[in-house]
Motif scaffolding. Structure first.
Motif, mmCIF file in Angstrom:
data_model
loop_
_atom_site.group_PDB
_atom_site.id
_atom_site.type_symbol
_atom_site.label_atom_id
_atom_site.label_comp_id
_atom_site.label_asym_id
_atom_site.label_seq_id
_atom_site.Cartn_x
_atom_site.Cartn_y
_atom_site.Cartn_z
ATOM 1 N N UNK A 96 16.280 14.454 10.980
ATOM 2 C CA UNK A 96 14.880 14.652 10.496
ATOM 3 C C UNK A 96 13.843 15.202 11.208
ATOM 4 N N UNK A 97 13.863 15.383 12.547
ATOM 5 C CA UNK A 97 12.924 16.091 13.319
ATOM 6 C C UNK A 97 13.060 17.472 13.149
ATOM 7 N N UNK A 98 14.398 18.101 13.147
ATOM 8 C CA UNK A 98 14.536 19.368 12.872
ATOM 9 C C UNK A 98 14.114 19.845 11.507
ATOM 10 N N UNK A 99 14.446 18.914 10.734
ATOM 11 C CA UNK A 99 13.936 19.274 8.965
ATOM 12 C C UNK A 99 12.314 19.267 8.981
ATOM 13 N N UNK A 100 11.510 18.550 9.671
ATOM 14 C CA UNK A 100 10.086 18.471 9.847
ATOM 15 C C UNK A 100 9.542 19.482 10.790
ATOM 16 N N UNK A 101 10.380 19.867 11.707
ATOM 17 C CA UNK A 101 9.922 21.224 12.266
ATOM 18 C C UNK A 101 9.860 22.310 11.668
ATOM 19 N N UNK A 102 10.705 22.484 10.788
ATOM 20 C CA UNK A 102 10.778 23.474 9.820
ATOM 21 C C UNK A 102 9.485 23.496 8.896
ATOM 22 N N UNK A 103 9.430 22.214 8.305
ATOM 23 C CA UNK A 103 8.066 22.108 7.458
ATOM 24 C C UNK A 103 7.002 22.392 8.220
ATOM 25 N N UNK A 104 6.942 21.915 9.264
ATOM 26 C CA UNK A 104 5.591 22.106 10.072
ATOM 27 C C UNK A 104 5.286 23.573 10.311
ATOM 28 N N UNK A 105 6.282 24.302 10.333
ATOM 29 C CA UNK A 105 6.176 25.859 10.603
ATOM 30 C C UNK A 105 5.670 26.422 9.313
ATOM 31 N N UNK A 106 6.247 26.090 8.285
ATOM 32 C CA UNK A 106 5.750 26.577 6.882
ATOM 33 C C UNK A 106 4.328 26.328 6.696
ATOM 34 N N UNK A 107 3.873 25.071 7.014
ATOM 35 C CA UNK A 107 2.581 24.874 6.979
ATOM 36 C C UNK A 107 1.755 25.550 7.725
ATOM 37 N N UNK A 108 2.313 25.803 9.050
ATOM 38 C CA UNK A 108 1.138 26.793 9.938
ATOM 39 C C UNK A 108 1.011 28.038 9.398
ATOM 40 N N UNK A 109 1.916 28.516 8.665
ATOM 41 C CA UNK A 109 2.105 29.980 8.195
ATOM 42 C C UNK A 109 1.640 30.154 6.786
ATOM 43 N N UNK A 110 1.008 28.945 6.456
ATOM 44 C CA UNK A 110 0.609 28.839 4.988
ATOM 45 C C UNK A 110 1.343 28.943 3.851
ATOM 46 N N UNK A 111 2.637 28.578 4.027
ATOM 47 C CA UNK A 111 3.481 28.479 2.921
ATOM 48 C C UNK A 111 3.718 27.160 2.241
ATOM 49 N N UNK A 112 2.471 26.546 1.804
ATOM 50 C CA UNK A 112 2.184 25.216 1.252
ATOM 51 C C UNK A 112 3.239 24.999 0.276
ATOM 52 N N UNK A 113 3.399 25.780 -0.809
ATOM 53 C CA UNK A 113 4.177 25.234 -1.893
ATOM 54 C C UNK A 113 5.837 25.099 -1.272
ATOM 55 N N UNK A 114 6.167 25.952 -0.562
ATOM 56 C CA UNK A 114 7.605 25.585 -0.117
ATOM 57 C C UNK A 114 7.896 24.456 0.757
#
Length: 440
Positions: A394-412
């Motif tokens: 789960x932590x790895x999965x959320x790390x990816x999500x957090x990075x997407x949000x930081x890079x403004x890739x909100x939809x993905x």
């Protein structure tokens, strides 16, 4: 054998006069001189014979045995090698030379000499034993496996072949295969040693009942053997009676201080609530057994909570022994990352990822290092490499999500959050926190 050397010499004189007197008389005379303590005379006698018969295998073996005692076996080795070079088709000479190299700790030469000889029904028994021992001693697992399988195909009941194969499957943790082979051999004929090995494989498979049935049927003398006590220790651990396992595990370790017995004793002590004693023992074992990588890895794991610097030192030491050890590379990279030693962390993490490109934990470690260095695009490329496969952590999965949000890739990021059901409370809370923070 009775020490009546004069009478023995008289019989040898008579034997030498017979019509079919052969080289056996010469070998016996040399052995008689050795028995009388006249080893220099024996060397001179056998050398004189070898001058006339330079490739005689039995004479060379006698000369080598005497030379080994005097610490000057090199002369014999050179002579034997010269004779072999002149006649490489002589299997007995090849075997003798290979054994000579084996006895002088030149295993690579033993293996090389026997490499081209596959073995068949016409091969001497000495060949099978020597090549099998050499392959195992040189830790050549793939070649050893193929060789012992071939040996067993010709002689399925040969005990040395069976024991060699069992040693290999045990080293590879293939305990089910070990049990199957012992059952196959025992179905043809009973054997006390193989029956005990059957109990051992049952214990490694966590099956205490059939193992106890074997152990309970042997004598007290057999039960006191260190190997059997090791089996008994495992059975007590399976039966959740670790206190009863400790003394048996100690006895097994004191007799053979290998990795398996060390880890067995650690498990018995820890399960008995003696964690400090287990840790102290493990430290001592690793200090005196520098090449025991498995125990060192366990020690480093235990050290992380007690002394990070010591854990790092242990991991670094392991890398000198096994530079491609994926687990150690990944763990050490993460520790270096936590200590903000990003250059060293990146070096280790890159190597770990090169060994297992699909491993989510290793990719995550390297991605987090890139993020810490401000290389978020490079980190995202890494996460994209593993995003198509299921990610268990789960932590790895959320790390990816957090990075997407930081890079403004909100939809993905939103799609990834919606497609995952988090199990732990910590993961659920972090997912909610990210949603609120970025308004997704």
């Amino acid at each position: 054998a009775e020490g009546a050397y004069q009478e023995a010499a008289q019989y040898l004189d008579k034997a030498s006069e017979l019509n079919d007197a052969g080289n056996e008389v010469t070998y016996s005379r040399a052995k008689l001189l050795v028995a009388e303590g006249k080893k220099q005379n024996a060397v001179a006698f056998i050398r004189a014979f070898i001058d006339e018969n330079p490739a005689d295998v039995q004479a060379l073996a006698l000369w080598f045995g005497l030379a080994m005692e005097n610490g000057n076996a090199d002369t014999v080795l050179k002579h034997a090698q010269t004779q072999f070079n002149a006649n490489e088709d002589d299997i007995n000479l090849r075997l003798l030379l290979a054994r000579m190299y084996s006895l002088t700790s030149q295993l690579d030469k033993t293996v090389s000499l026997l490499a081209d000889v596959e073995g068949d029904e016409s091969s001497p028994q000495a060949f099978w034993n020597l090549k099998g021992q050499a392959l195992i001693a040189s830790n050549n697992v793939n070649d050893a496996t193929a060789f012992f399988d071939r040996w067993l195909s010709f002689y399925p009941q040969d005990k040395n072949a069976v024991l060699g194969k069992l040693l290999i499957v045990d080293s590879q943790k293939q305990f089910k295969q070990g049990l199957e082979l012992t059952n196959k051999v025992l179905s043809k004929r009973p054997d006390a040693q193989l029956t005990l090995l059957k109990a051992y494989f049952y214990s490694r498979l966590g099956q205490s009942k059939p193992a106890w049935e074997i152990i309970n049927n042997v004598s007290e003398e057999v039960k006191s053997l260190p190997f059997v006590r090791g089996v008994i220790a495992r059975l007590h651990l399976i039966d959740k009676a670790p206190e009863q396992a400790v003394e048996h595990a100690k006895a097994a370790y004191d007799a053979t201080s290998n990795s398996d017995n060390a880890l067995l004793l650690v498990a018995a002590l820890e399960m008995s609530g003696k964690k400090e004693q287990a840790f102290s023992f493990l430290q001592k074992h690793v200090n005196t057994h520098n090449n025991d990588v498995q125990s060192a890895m366990l020690l480093a794991e235990r050290q992380i909570g007690k002394d990070r610097a010591a854990a790092i030192d242990t991991y670094e030491l392991i890398l000198t022994k096994t530079p491609d050890n994926f687990v150690v590379l990944n763990n050490l990279a993460y520790l270096a990352f936590e200590d903000k030693k990003l250059k060293r962390a990146e070096e280790l993490a890159k190597k770990a990822v090169s060994l297992q490109r699909e491993n989510a934990d290793a990719v995550d470690t390297l991605a987090q290092i890139y993020i810490a260095k401000g290389q978020k695009t490079e980190a995202l490329k890494l996460y994209e490499q593993i995003s198509t496969a299921p990610i268990a952590n789960d932590e790895v999965y959320l790390n990816h999500v957090a990075l997407l949000l930081e890079l403004d890739k909100k939809a993905l990021a939103q799609r990834r959050l919606a497609s995952r059901e988090f199990t732990s409370e910590a993961a659920k809370q972090r997912a909610e926190s990210l949603k609120q923070q970025y308004g997704v």
